[in-house]
Design a protein around this motif. Structure first.
Motif, PDB file in Angstrom:
ATOM      1  N   ARG A 242      -9.329 -12.932   4.856  1.00 37.55           N
ATOM      2  CA  ARG A 242      -9.531 -11.601   4.268  1.00 37.55           C
ATOM      3  C   ARG A 242      -8.332 -10.737   4.641  1.00 37.55           C
ATOM      4  O   ARG A 242      -7.775 -10.897   5.710  1.00 37.55           O
ATOM      5  CB  ARG A 242     -10.827 -11.000   4.781  1.00 37.55           C
ATOM      6  N   GLN A 243      -7.958  -9.812   3.754  1.00 38.46           N
ATOM      7  CA  GLN A 243      -6.723  -9.089   4.020  1.00 38.46           C
ATOM      8  C   GLN A 243      -6.777  -7.599   3.721  1.00 38.46           C
ATOM      9  O   GLN A 243      -7.592  -7.140   2.946  1.00 38.46           O
ATOM     10  CB  GLN A 243      -5.561  -9.727   3.275  1.00 38.46           C
ATOM     11  N   VAL A 244      -5.867  -6.911   4.388  1.00 36.52           N
ATOM     12  CA  VAL A 244      -5.598  -5.487   4.174  1.00 36.52           C
ATOM     13  C   VAL A 244      -4.129  -5.393   3.798  1.00 36.52           C
ATOM     14  O   VAL A 244      -3.289  -6.039   4.427  1.00 36.52           O
ATOM     15  CB  VAL A 244      -5.844  -4.685   5.474  1.00 36.52           C
ATOM     16  N   LYS A 245      -3.822  -4.598   2.765  1.00 41.42           N
ATOM     17  CA  LYS A 245      -2.433  -4.426   2.347  1.00 41.42           C
ATOM     18  C   LYS A 245      -2.082  -2.953   2.290  1.00 41.42           C
ATOM     19  O   LYS A 245      -2.918  -2.119   1.959  1.00 41.42           O
ATOM     20  CB  LYS A 245      -2.200  -5.034   0.962  1.00 41.42           C
ATOM     21  N   LEU A 246      -0.829  -2.699   2.590  1.00 42.94           N
ATOM     22  CA  LEU A 246      -0.291  -1.351   2.458  1.00 42.94           C
ATOM     23  C   LEU A 246       1.106  -1.493   1.870  1.00 42.94           C
ATOM     24  O   LEU A 246       1.932  -2.220   2.424  1.00 42.94           O
ATOM     25  CB  LEU A 246      -0.220  -0.651   3.817  1.00 42.94           C
ATOM     26  N   GLU A 247       1.340  -0.837   0.746  1.00 42.51           N
ATOM     27  CA  GLU A 247       2.656  -0.863   0.108  1.00 42.51           C
ATOM     28  C   GLU A 247       3.115   0.571  -0.100  1.00 42.51           C
ATOM     29  O   GLU A 247       2.502   1.318  -0.858  1.00 42.51           O
ATOM     30  CB  GLU A 247       2.607  -1.613  -1.216  1.00 42.51           C
ATOM     31  N   THR A 248       4.180   0.945   0.573  1.00 41.01           N
ATOM     32  CA  THR A 248       4.628   2.342   0.518  1.00 41.01           C
ATOM     33  C   THR A 248       5.105   2.742  -0.876  1.00 41.01           C
ATOM     34  O   THR A 248       4.978   3.907  -1.254  1.00 41.01           O
ATOM     35  CB  THR A 248       5.733   2.619   1.552  1.00 41.01           C
ATOM     36  N   GLN A 249       5.613   1.803  -1.633  1.00 38.68           N
ATOM     37  CA  GLN A 249       6.066   2.126  -2.985  1.00 38.68           C
ATOM     38  C   GLN A 249       4.894   2.640  -3.829  1.00 38.68           C
ATOM     39  O   GLN A 249       5.026   3.621  -4.558  1.00 38.68           O
ATOM     40  CB  GLN A 249       6.689   0.880  -3.619  1.00 38.68           C
ATOM     41  N   GLU A 250       3.744   1.985  -3.709  1.00 40.96           N
ATOM     42  CA  GLU A 250       2.548   2.414  -4.441  1.00 40.96           C
ATOM     43  C   GLU A 250       2.039   3.765  -3.936  1.00 40.96           C
ATOM     44  O   GLU A 250       1.636   4.614  -4.721  1.00 40.96           O
ATOM     45  CB  GLU A 250       1.436   1.361  -4.308  1.00 40.96           C
ATOM     46  N   ILE A 251       2.057   3.941  -2.627  1.00 45.43           N
ATOM     47  CA  ILE A 251       1.573   5.200  -2.048  1.00 45.43           C
ATOM     48  C   ILE A 251       2.465   6.357  -2.482  1.00 45.43           C
ATOM     49  O   ILE A 251       1.975   7.433  -2.825  1.00 45.43           O
ATOM     50  CB  ILE A 251       1.497   5.099  -0.513  1.00 45.43           C
ATOM     51  N   ARG A 252       3.777   6.129  -2.481  1.00 45.99           N
ATOM     52  CA  ARG A 252       4.722   7.166  -2.910  1.00 45.99           C
ATOM     53  C   ARG A 252       4.426   7.637  -4.336  1.00 45.99           C
ATOM     54  O   ARG A 252       4.509   8.830  -4.634  1.00 45.99           O
ATOM     55  CB  ARG A 252       6.152   6.635  -2.835  1.00 45.99           C
TER      56      ARG A 252
END
Length: 191
Positions: free
Chosen positions: A140-150
């Motif tokens: 199971r995973q958690v992802k964080l992508e700053t490009q999407e957040i920006r």
């Protein structure tokens, strides 16, 4: 270093100093396969084969003003202490990839540590860099992508204190949810 998160932070800071504009950090813990592995990959300047060969020499560093470079020698020692594996790949102009793998349940493996704080520390002052962080626990995973957040934040910078606080809370809570809400490091050490 007392936690693997410190090694990850050190490697990612090296990436930033090498001009990386994109850094991908992946951490995987699999209790069934008995593995704890992390990878830090960047698009920085990369290293020549000559530098790569000397990277684990504690009296070698590419940083001006420093006489020693202990990051990789300490990581190598931590990996070898547990019978794990470490791989460093780099090419000039293409970037660097560092992967370290440990037996998950080895008594001498350092705890993972506070990855939410590590990611937020990297974001502070580096909001222009594209970070991708993936944490995987037993598939199971958690992802964080700053490009999407920006894209969603529009004009609010990623390193705004309110945003950093929210990101830290998000990463902490979603990681705990993968572990059933338990403080898994304490449980792992006790078990």
């Amino acid at each position: 270093m007392e936690e693997l998160a410190y090694h990850i932070l050190d490697i990612a800071r090296n990436s930033l100093e090498a001009g990386a504009t994109a850094i991908n950090i992946t951490v995987e813990e699999d209790t069934e396969q008995n593995i704890c592995r992390f990878t830090v990959a960047d698009n920085g300047w990369g290293m020549s084969p000559q530098v790569l060969r000397r990277l684990e020499d504690p009296f070698f560093t590419t940083k001006s003003g420093k006489k020693v470079g202990l990051g990789f020698p300490l990581l190598r020692a931590a990996v070898e202490q547990c019978g794990g594996e470490m791989l460093i790949e780099s090419k000039p102009g293409e970037g660097t990839r560092v992967c370290a793998a440990f037996p998950y349940n080895h008594v001498d493996r350092a705890p993972l540590g506070d990855m939410a704080q590590t990611i937020c520390t990297l974001l502070a002052g580096n909001s222009h860099v594209d970070f991708k962080y993936t944490y995987i626990f037993n598939g199971r995973q958690v992802k964080l992508e700053t490009q999407e957040i920006r894209k969603r934040l529009k004009s609010v910078p990623l390193d705004h204190p309110t945003i950093l606080l929210w990101l830290r809370q998000y990463l902490t809570e979603t990681t705990q949810a993968l572990h059933g809400g338990d403080d898994y490091e304490i449980a792992r050490r006790a078990g």
